[in-house]
Motif scaffolding. Structure first.
Motif, PDB file in Angstrom:
ATOM      1  N   ARG A 299     -15.522 -27.581   9.237  1.00 25.62           N
ATOM      2  CA  ARG A 299     -16.526 -27.408   9.966  1.00 25.62           C
ATOM      3  C   ARG A 299     -16.582 -26.188  10.972  1.00 25.62           C
ATOM      4  N   ASN A 300     -15.509 -26.395  11.606  1.00 25.36           N
ATOM      5  CA  ASN A 300     -15.340 -25.182  12.684  1.00 25.36           C
ATOM      6  C   ASN A 300     -14.799 -23.834  12.007  1.00 25.36           C
ATOM      7  N   GLY A 301     -14.325 -23.873  10.990  1.00 21.47           N
ATOM      8  CA  GLY A 301     -13.978 -22.679  10.014  1.00 21.47           C
ATOM      9  C   GLY A 301     -15.413 -22.029   9.679  1.00 21.47           C
ATOM     10  N   TYR A 302     -16.143 -22.924   9.107  1.00 23.02           N
ATOM     11  CA  TYR A 302     -17.490 -22.416   8.676  1.00 23.02           C
ATOM     12  C   TYR A 302     -18.290 -21.919   9.815  1.00 23.02           C
ATOM     13  N   GLU A 303     -18.609 -22.514  10.531  1.00 27.65           N
ATOM     14  CA  GLU A 303     -19.215 -22.288  11.833  1.00 27.65           C
ATOM     15  C   GLU A 303     -18.815 -21.118  12.505  1.00 27.65           C
ATOM     16  N   HIS A 304     -17.533 -20.912  12.431  1.00 26.46           N
ATOM     17  CA  HIS A 304     -17.176 -19.629  13.108  1.00 26.46           C
ATOM     18  C   HIS A 304     -17.381 -18.441  12.209  1.00 26.46           C
ATOM     19  N   LEU A 305     -17.273 -18.656  10.775  1.00 24.71           N
ATOM     20  CA  LEU A 305     -17.480 -17.517   9.892  1.00 24.71           C
ATOM     21  C   LEU A 305     -19.032 -16.963  10.052  1.00 24.71           C
ATOM     22  N   ILE A 306     -19.978 -18.121  10.255  1.00 27.39           N
ATOM     23  CA  ILE A 306     -21.209 -17.741  10.220  1.00 27.39           C
ATOM     24  C   ILE A 306     -21.584 -17.145  11.430  1.00 27.39           C
ATOM     25  N   ASN A 307     -20.896 -17.390  12.570  1.00 26.17           N
ATOM     26  CA  ASN A 307     -20.977 -16.631  13.824  1.00 26.17           C
ATOM     27  C   ASN A 307     -20.582 -15.288  13.931  1.00 26.17           C
ATOM     28  N   GLN A 308     -19.320 -15.026  13.164  1.00 28.41           N
ATOM     29  CA  GLN A 308     -18.805 -13.712  12.885  1.00 28.41           C
ATOM     30  C   GLN A 308     -19.963 -13.046  12.392  1.00 28.41           C
ATOM     31  N   ILE A 309     -20.345 -13.663  11.387  1.00 25.36           N
ATOM     32  CA  ILE A 309     -21.463 -12.657  10.389  1.00 25.36           C
ATOM     33  C   ILE A 309     -22.810 -12.486  11.385  1.00 25.36           C
ATOM     34  N   SER A 310     -23.053 -13.630  12.047  1.00 29.84           N
ATOM     35  CA  SER A 310     -24.467 -13.376  12.810  1.00 29.84           C
ATOM     36  C   SER A 310     -24.369 -12.063  13.790  1.00 29.84           C
ATOM     37  N   VAL A 311     -23.211 -12.066  14.396  1.00 32.04           N
ATOM     38  CA  VAL A 311     -23.111 -11.026  15.432  1.00 32.04           C
ATOM     39  C   VAL A 311     -23.109  -9.609  14.682  1.00 32.04           C
ATOM     40  N   ILE A 312     -22.557  -9.671  13.476  1.00 36.03           N
ATOM     41  CA  ILE A 312     -22.555  -8.218  12.877  1.00 36.03           C
ATOM     42  C   ILE A 312     -23.963  -7.964  12.338  1.00 36.03           C
ATOM     43  N   ALA A 313     -24.516  -8.966  11.898  1.00 34.20           N
ATOM     44  CA  ALA A 313     -26.051  -8.827  11.339  1.00 34.20           C
ATOM     45  C   ALA A 313     -26.621  -8.693  12.809  1.00 34.20           C
ATOM     46  N   SER A 314     -26.577  -9.096  13.768  1.00 33.33           N
ATOM     47  CA  SER A 314     -27.557  -8.557  15.091  1.00 33.33           C
ATOM     48  C   SER A 314     -27.345  -7.250  15.205  1.00 33.33           C
ATOM     49  N   LYS A 315     -25.849  -6.869  15.411  1.00 28.29           N
ATOM     50  CA  LYS A 315     -25.524  -5.656  15.907  1.00 28.29           C
ATOM     51  C   LYS A 315     -26.210  -4.607  14.717  1.00 28.29           C
ATOM     52  N   ALA A 316     -26.035  -4.925  13.609  1.00 31.99           N
ATOM     53  CA  ALA A 316     -26.540  -3.818  12.647  1.00 31.99           C
ATOM     54  C   ALA A 316     -28.188  -3.725  12.481  1.00 31.99           C
ATOM     55  N   LYS A 317     -28.883  -4.776  12.972  1.00 35.11           N
ATOM     56  CA  LYS A 317     -30.384  -4.903  13.143  1.00 35.11           C
ATOM     57  C   LYS A 317     -30.596  -4.006  14.443  1.00 35.11           C
TER      58      LYS A 317
END
Ligand code: AMP
Ligand code: ZN
Length: 506
Positions: free
Chosen positions: A345-363
Motif C-alpha cells: 500500500r505504501n509503495g502504491y501510494e508513493h508511486l501515485i504521489n510521485q506521478i501526481s506531482v509530475i502531472a501537476s507540474k506538467a499542467k
C-alpha cells in the motif's frame, strides 16, 4: 507506432514441457491462442486464486503490448471437479449445495458473479470467451465417444476411463515416475475394481456408486449396467480439452495454470487431447507458483483463505493487491502477510504521489506556457490547445527496455523497477508521464486515473515547491526552510526524494 514484432525482438517463455526458456514462435504470425484453467465456482476465490488470475492478466497484456493479437479464454468449472483434483472425492459443486442449499446452477451463478466483481476490481481484462463446462456437455460426449472408438478409452460400470498405457509419453509434462509416484497422475486409490491401471482417469462418471445421487447429470450413449440412458457427468480434465478444441482449435500456443496442475490435470488434458486430435495440444505450457500465507499453504481451516472483500473491509484498495503481486515473478512462490500488504500500500501510494506531482507540474508549465505566449486573458480553448501541445511522447529508450523485460518471461517486478528509473530520469516531465501511462497498459494500475484524482495539489503549492527546489540547488538553506514552512502553513507537506520531491496533504 512502435511495433515490437516489426522491431524483430524476441519473446522468451519458460516452457514447463521442455523445462527451459524458449523463443516464442506462435502458430500464426502475430497471433496468440491462450487458455487458462479458470475457477471452480463453488466458493469465493481466495487471494491465492486471484494471484493466478492477475498473473495471467500480466501475461496477456504483455503479449498485446508486444504487438500480438491475443485470444484469451478462461473457463468456469461448474461440474465434475472432485475435491481431490483426481477421481476421488465428491463434486465440489455438490459440496457447496450441501453447505448452503440451492441448486448447483444457483451456486455457480452466485460465485461467478463474485469472481467477476473481484476480477473487475483487480483490473483484470475480460477474457474473449468465458465458457462454462456445463454448456459443452454434448461436445464432451462426442469426444469421449471418439476416444472409445479409437481405443483410448474403455467403460466400466462406474465410469468411462482413459487408458493411460495407450497415451504417447503420458508423463512428458511432469517427468514423474508413475511407479514411484502413484499418488501423482490420476489417483492411486483404486476405487473401481474394473479399472485397468490405477492412474487411468475418468472421462465420464456414471450416476452410480458414490455418485448415485449426483445432482447434475445428462443422458449419454455410453452404457453401464447400473444406470439407464448412460446418465452421468463429465470429468474435469476432458472439460478443458473440449472447450479448448471447440473455441481455439486442436493446437494452441499457450496453456496456463497453477503448478499443482502439472502432474494430474494438465497431464491428463495432454493425453486425451493428443489422442483425440492426433496433433500436439499445446506449444507452451506456463505454470504459476502459489501464493503462501504466513509461510504456509493458504487454508480455510487455518483462517488464511482471505478474499478480496476481506481486504476491502480492511480498507485496502484492490489495486494494492495487484501491486503486491507485481513484486514476485510468476514462477516464484510469494508470501502474503498483512505487513507485506501494508508495504505494498505504501509503495502504491508513493508511486501515485510521485506521478501526481509530475502531472501537476506538467499542467502548471503548460499553463505558464500559454500565459507567456498570450499575456492577458487566456481563453479556455487556448489553454486546451496549448495543453494538448505539451502532451509528451513515450521515451523510445525506456520503451525498448520495458519491452525486453516483459518479453523475457514476463519480468513484471523488473518492469516496476524500470518505472522508478523513468521517474528518476531527467527526460522531460511530459515524456515521463507518457512513458509511465504507456507502461501501465501492461501493469494495469490505473496510474493516470489515480494521479489525476489526487492531482489536486494547487498550482500555488507547486510554485512554492519549485522555488524551494531552486533555493536548495543554490544551497540557500534558510530560504528553503522558509518555503517549507510556508507550504506547511498552507496545509501541505513536502518531502525530498530521489525523484525530486513529493507533496502530500497534511
Ligand atoms: P480452483 O477454483 O480450485 O480450480 O482454483 C482456481 C485457480 O487458482 C487454479 O488455477 C489454481 O491453480 C489457482 N490457485 C489455487 N490456490 C492458489 C494459490 N495459493 N496460489 C496461486 N494460485 C492458486
Ligand atoms: Zn483445465
Amino acid at each position: 507506432m512502435f511495433n515490437f514484432l516489426k522491431s524483430k525482438k524476441v519473446v522468451f517463455l519458460y516452457n514447463t514441457l521442455s523445462r527451459k526458456k524458449e523463443v516464442f514462435r506462435p502458430i500464426k504470425k502475430g497471433q496468440v491462442k491462450f487458455y487458462q484453467c479458470g475457477p471452480t465456482v463453488y466458493w469465493t476465490q481466495h487471494i491465492g486464486n486471484m494471484r493466478a488470475f492477475v498473473l495471467s492478466d500480466f501475461m496477456r497484456r504483455s503479449l498485446s503490448y508486444l504487438g500480438y493479437k491475443v485470444t484469451f479464454i478462461r473457463n468456469y468449472t461448474d461440474v465434475g471437479h472432485l475435491t481431490s483434483d483426481s477421481d476421488v472425492g465428491e463434486d465440489k459443486m455438490e459440496k457447496a449445495v450441501k453447505r448452503e442449499g440451492g441448486s448447483p446452477k444457483e451456486i455457480a451463478d452466485k460465485y461467478t458473479k463474485i469472481f467477476e466483481s473481484d476480477t473487475n476490481d483487480l483490473n483484470i481484462l475480460e477474457p474473449d470467451f468465458k465458457p462454462r463446462a456445463t454448456e459443452f456437455v454434448a461436445d464432451i460426449i462426442d469426444s469421449v465417444g471418439i476416444l472409445i472408438k479409437k481405443g483410448f478409452a474403455y467403460p466400466t460400470d462406474l465410469a468411462i476411463y482413459f487408458d493411460i498405457s495407450k497415451a504417447k509419453d503420458y508423463t512428458k509434462l511432469s517427468g514423474q515416475n508413475l511407479e514411484e509416484n502413484k499418488s501423482g497422475a490420476g489417483n492411486a486409490e483404486v476405487e473401481d475394481k474394473q479399472k485397468r491401471n490405477p492412474a487411468d482417469f475418468a472421462l465420464w462418471f456414471f450416476k452410480a456408486g458414490k455418485h448415485a445421487n449426483a445432482l447434475q447429470f445428462w443422458p449419454s450413449p455410453f452404457t453401464s449396467s447400473l444406470v439407464k440412458n448412460g446418465e452421468g457427468f463429465p470429468g474435469w480434465h476432458i472439460e478443458c480439452s473440449v472447450m479448448v478444441k471447440k473455441l481455439l482449435g486442436n493446437t494452441i500456443d499457450i496453456h496456463m495454470g497453477g503448478v499443482e496442475h502439472i502432474p494430474v490435470h494438465h497431464t491428463n488434458e495432454i493425453a486425451q487431447s493428443e489422442a483425440l486430435n492426433g496433433v500436439t495440444f499445446v506449444n507452451y505450457w506456463l505454470h504459476n507458483e502459489w501464493l503462501m500465507a504466513d509461510g504456509g499453504k493458504i487454508s480455510k481451516s487455518v483462517g488464511t483463505a482471505f478474499s478480496l472483500s476481506d481486504l476491502k473491509e480492511k480498507s485496502f484498495n484492490p489495486l494494492v493487491l495487484r501491486y503486491f503481486f507485481m513484486q514476485a515473478h510468476y514462477r516464484s512462490k510469494q508470501n502474503f502477510t498483512w505487513e507485506a500488504l501494508e508495504g505494498a500500500r505504501n509503495g502504491y501510494e508513493h508511486l501515485i504521489n510521485q506521478i501526481s506531482v509530475i502531472a501537476s507540474k506538467a499542467k502548471q508549465s503548460s499553463l505558464l506556457l500559454s500565459s507567456r505566449r498570450r499575456p492577458g486573458s487566456i481563453s479556455s480553448s487556448v489553454i486546451a490547445s496549448e495543453t494538448k501541445q505539451s502532451i509528451g511522447h513515450t521515451d523510445p529508450t525506456f520503451k525498448t527496455k520495458f519491452s525486453k523485460i516483459i518479453g523475457d518471461d514476463f519480468g513484471i517486478s523488473q518492469a516496476l523497477a524500470l518505472l522508478q528509473e523513468v521517474l528518476k530520469s531527467d527526460i522531460p516531465k511530459e515524456n515521463k508521464l507518457a512513458t509511465i501511462y504507456d507502461f501501465d497498459k501492461v501493469l494495469g494500475l490505473d496510474l493516470q486515473k489515480a494521479a489525476e484524482l489526487s492531482e489536486n495539489i494547487p498550482d500555488e503549492i507547486i510554485k512554492l515547491a519549485e522555488e524551494r527546489k531552486l533555493a536548495r540547488s543554490d544551497k540557500n538553506w534558510s530560504k528553503s526552510d522558509e518555503l517549507r514552512d510556508k507550504i506547511a502553513s498552507l496545509g501541505y507537506e513536502i518531502k525530498d526524494s530521489s525523484a525530486g520531491y513529493e507533496i502530500s496533504k497534511k
